[in-house]
Every structure is written in C-alpha cells, then in structure tokens.
Motif scaffolding. Structure first.
Motif, mmCIF file in Angstrom:
data_model
loop_
_atom_site.group_PDB
_atom_site.id
_atom_site.type_symbol
_atom_site.label_atom_id
_atom_site.label_comp_id
_atom_site.label_asym_id
_atom_site.label_seq_id
_atom_site.Cartn_x
_atom_site.Cartn_y
_atom_site.Cartn_z
ATOM 1 N N LEU A 23 -14.856 32.891 2.123
ATOM 2 C CA LEU A 23 -15.063 32.579 0.793
ATOM 3 C C LEU A 23 -15.658 31.046 0.795
ATOM 4 O O LEU A 23 -14.964 30.063 1.232
ATOM 5 N N ALA B 84 -15.788 27.836 -0.834
ATOM 6 C CA ALA B 84 -15.038 27.316 -2.048
ATOM 7 C C ALA B 84 -15.956 25.997 -2.624
ATOM 8 O O ALA B 84 -15.861 25.780 -4.041
ATOM 9 N N SER C 153 -18.221 31.085 -4.055
ATOM 10 C CA SER C 153 -17.612 32.132 -4.563
ATOM 11 C C SER C 153 -17.190 31.852 -5.978
ATOM 12 O O SER C 153 -16.995 31.037 -6.724
ATOM 13 N N GLN C 154 -17.429 33.315 -6.723
ATOM 14 C CA GLN C 154 -17.089 33.553 -8.089
ATOM 15 C C GLN C 154 -15.904 32.910 -8.521
ATOM 16 O O GLN C 154 -15.522 32.467 -9.491
ATOM 17 N N GLN C 155 -14.851 33.072 -7.518
ATOM 18 C CA GLN C 155 -13.365 32.618 -7.816
ATOM 19 C C GLN C 155 -13.104 31.091 -7.902
ATOM 20 O O GLN C 155 -12.527 30.739 -8.799
ATOM 21 N N PHE C 156 -14.312 30.380 -7.154
ATOM 22 C CA PHE C 156 -14.378 28.954 -7.377
ATOM 23 C C PHE C 156 -15.497 28.184 -8.107
ATOM 24 O O PHE C 156 -15.409 26.955 -8.370
ATOM 25 N N ARG D 130 -15.022 24.769 -10.662
ATOM 26 C CA ARG D 130 -13.677 24.614 -10.353
ATOM 27 C C ARG D 130 -13.565 23.568 -9.134
ATOM 28 O O ARG D 130 -12.418 23.043 -8.746
ATOM 29 N N LYS E 118 -4.825 28.577 -9.288
ATOM 30 C CA LYS E 118 -4.376 30.002 -9.348
ATOM 31 C C LYS E 118 -3.847 30.525 -8.337
ATOM 32 O O LYS E 118 -3.995 29.851 -7.268
ATOM 33 N N GLU F 86 -4.113 33.187 -6.523
ATOM 34 C CA GLU F 86 -5.144 33.472 -5.302
ATOM 35 C C GLU F 86 -5.811 32.510 -4.802
ATOM 36 O O GLU F 86 -6.562 32.726 -3.833
ATOM 37 N N ASP F 87 -5.690 31.260 -5.368
ATOM 38 C CA ASP F 87 -6.424 30.083 -4.612
ATOM 39 C C ASP F 87 -5.393 29.748 -3.118
ATOM 40 O O ASP F 87 -5.929 28.839 -2.473
#
Length: 371
Positions: free
Chosen positions: A74, A76, A86-89, A92, A112, A114-115
């Motif tokens: 992914l 970051a 990625s949508q997760q990061f 942020r 988080k 999941e990080d």
C-alpha cells in the motif's frame, strides 16, 4: 562458437553485477529497524538517504510503501501525487524533512491499530535512476498511556501562583492540546507555549490564579487531548494561610540559628580541649607559689589517698591485713626524706617563700595524681 558466446554472456553478466554493486554503494538509507507508537497519537519513522552524485540536481519523488497481505503493498505516502495514497493513509501522512536535503522521515497522524506493519522508502529520479531502500522498518502500535505532569508549587492564600502542566513528545505531527478544567469557584487565566530542545517538543499550559482559603481541597485537572484519545492529571489545591506560612518560615529560621549555635559550641569545646594541654604548666606555677610546708602537706595528703587505694586492692588479693599500713609508711618516709634533702641542699627555712620549686621536683606521681 556456442562456447564463446556463453562465455561472453557470462562475463557481461558479471560486469553488470559489479556495476550494480558499485552503484548500490551510493544508495544508502539510515533508519531504525523498529518504531513503537501509541494508538491515537502520532508516529515518526526517522529516515535519511543518499544517492549517486550524478542525479543530485534532478527532480525526485519520494514514496513510502507499507507491505500488505499476499505480497502486495500500500502507498502510505507519495510526495507528488497524494491521490495515489491508500485510502487508509490519506490526509494522515507527510514528510517531516526535505527530500532535497536527504531527509525522508515519515509522519503518521492519528495512529490506528491497522497501521502496524513493515514500511520501506523508495526514491525515483527517472525511469532509470530509482531505488527501493532496505531493510524495512517495523511499526508497532501500543495502547495510549501518555499523561501530562503538573509541577508542584507552594500555594499561599492571597498570593498569585502559576501552575504548569507539561507534556513532552518527539513526534512533530498533529500537536496535542493541553487544557485546564477548574471548579467554577476557582478563577484563573490560561496561557499555552511550545518549545523545542533538540528532538523534543515541550508543550506547556500555565494556569495563573490567586487562591483563597475557601479553595482548599479543590481539584484542578489538566487534560491532554489528541483527535481520538485523551488523558488527564489531577491536582488538589493545598492552600496555606499567610500566618501558617510565616510560622513555618520562622521555625525554619530558628532551626538554622540552633544549628549554627550548636556548631559554634562544638568548635568552642574542641578549641578548649586543645588548649587543655597547658594545664600541667599552670598547676606547676600554682605549686611554686605555695610554701614548702604547704607543698609537703598536699603531697602527703594525695600520697595517702593513692596508697590507701592500693592497700585495699592488695588486701583483697592476699586476704591478710598484716601489711595493710606498710606501703603507706614506706612511701611517706621516702617522700619526707626527699623533702629534707631539698631543704638541706638549698638551705632555706620551711616558712620562707621562694621559687626554687618552680620546676616541681617533688614526686610527680603524688603531686599531680589528680590534676
């Protein structure tokens, strides 16, 4: 011919490997193998990289990748195209330094669970000059346990006081917030500052107030807040009256004076004891002022007391009273004989005062037995 072709290919592959190995020496990264961050706060992965000098003036792109499942990765962080992240990061992550200066340190805010995982950095100058740096950095996530601290301070009724709430961190991401919760009866003003000492950031919130005796036992709370987590530190007011404060100050002063006085007395006794070595000379001068008759009487009296003690000790040992007075009579005779010899040699009258006894020639054991 086939053998020659195979040989040439092998040599070419070997030379290419050497060239790549030589170039790889210019591609270096310095960073930790592991980093731990608390959930809800921010994480920082320190990173510095180097590259060949021939690409130093070219534009570059910095990319941080996080390894995913099944060998995927992914993005970051992407320095040129944040939409590729990625949508997760998204929103942020960013770099705390400048890529042109070799700083590739990554900041991740609002950590988080999941990080957690493995991260590595990649630099791209063009399609040919790009490089993925290893080894990777493993990010661990722990529970949020950070708390601010309230510095203790003496609180006196009617006197303005400043209470400091302090929090230290090395992460330069989203700044935490420090706030005060106070009872409605306690009035004060708050000011916040941020200072940096090396890699440490110090956040300080100052509550200034003028307490009264009615504020005794009131609870003040300093709260540390991130976007998704928070913690607090309580401080209970202990307010002293002015008279109590003065009494304690007076008691402290009295203790200091007493200590100084005892020290002086100790020094005086030490000096007095040191000077006591001159007592023999003073006693000798006292004897020289007495007449020979008085000296004889004093000597006989002291000699009698000393011999009486010895006689008692001797009687206890032999359990025979026959010789009880022998030692005393013999000592007195010797002492009298010495006195007669001194008087005869100097040809003086027993009632005449003179300084011939200044050197105390009498039996020193009898004369100074009690000095």
């Amino acid at each position: 011919m086939k053998y020659l072709g195979a040989t040439m290919i092998g040599k070419s592959y070997f030379l290419l490997s050497l060239l790549q190995a030589g170039l790889a020496q210019d591609w270096k990264l310095h960073g930790p193998r592991e980093v731990t961050a608390q959930e809800g706060s921010c994480a920082q992965i320190p990173c510095r990289y180097s590259y060949p000098s021939h690409v130093s003036n070219q534009p570059r792109i910095g990319i941080w990748n996080k390894e995913g499942g099944s060998g995927t990765s992914l993005i970051a962080f992407h320095s040129n195209h944040h939409e590729k992240e990625s949508q997760q990061f998204q929103s942020r992550t960013w770099l705390s330094g400048d890529l042109k200066n070799g700083d590739c340190s990554l900041i991740i805010n609002t950590i988080k669970r999941e990080d957690a995982g493995s991260y590595h950095f990649r630099i791209e100058f063009d399609k040919v000059n790009s490089y993925s740096y290893f080894p990777r950095t493993q990010l661990h996530i722990s529970d949020f346990t950070d708390k601010p601290t309230v510095a203790p301070v003496e609180i006196i009724a009617g006197k303005r006081v400043r209470l400091n709430c302090i929090f230290n961190t090395t992460c330069t991401g989203t700044a935490p917030a420090l706030t005060w919760d106070t009872p409605t009866a306690v009035h004060g003003s708050v000011s916040n500052t941020v200072t940096q000492h090396g890699a440490t950031l110090t956040y300080t919130s100052v509550l200034a107030l003028t307490p009264s005796l009615r504020d005794q036992g009131q609870t003040l709370t300093c709260r540390l807040s991130y976007p998704t987590v928070s913690s607090e530190q309580m401080h209970i007011l202990t307010v002293q009256s002015i008279s109590s404060h003065r009494w304690k100050a007076g008691l402290l002063g009295a203790g200091i004076i007493l200590s100084v006085g005892l020290s002086g007395l100790f020094i005086f006794k030490c000096v007095k004891k040191a000077k006591s070595t001159g007592r023999d000379q003073t006693a000798c001068q006292q004897v020289s002022r007495d007449t020979p008759g008085k000296q004889w009487d004093r000597s006989r009296e002291r000699m009698g007391m000393k011999q009486e003690t010895k006689t008692k000790h001797s009687a206890n040992e032999h359990e025979d009273p026959t010789y009880e007075n022998c030692e005393i009579d013999w000592a007195l005779r010797n002492q009298k004989k010495k006195f007669e010899e001194i008087t005869l040699n100097h040809n003086i009258h027993v009632h005449q005062e003179d300084n011939i006894y200044a050197n105390c020639n009498f039996d020193e054991e009898a004369m100074y037995g009690n000095v």
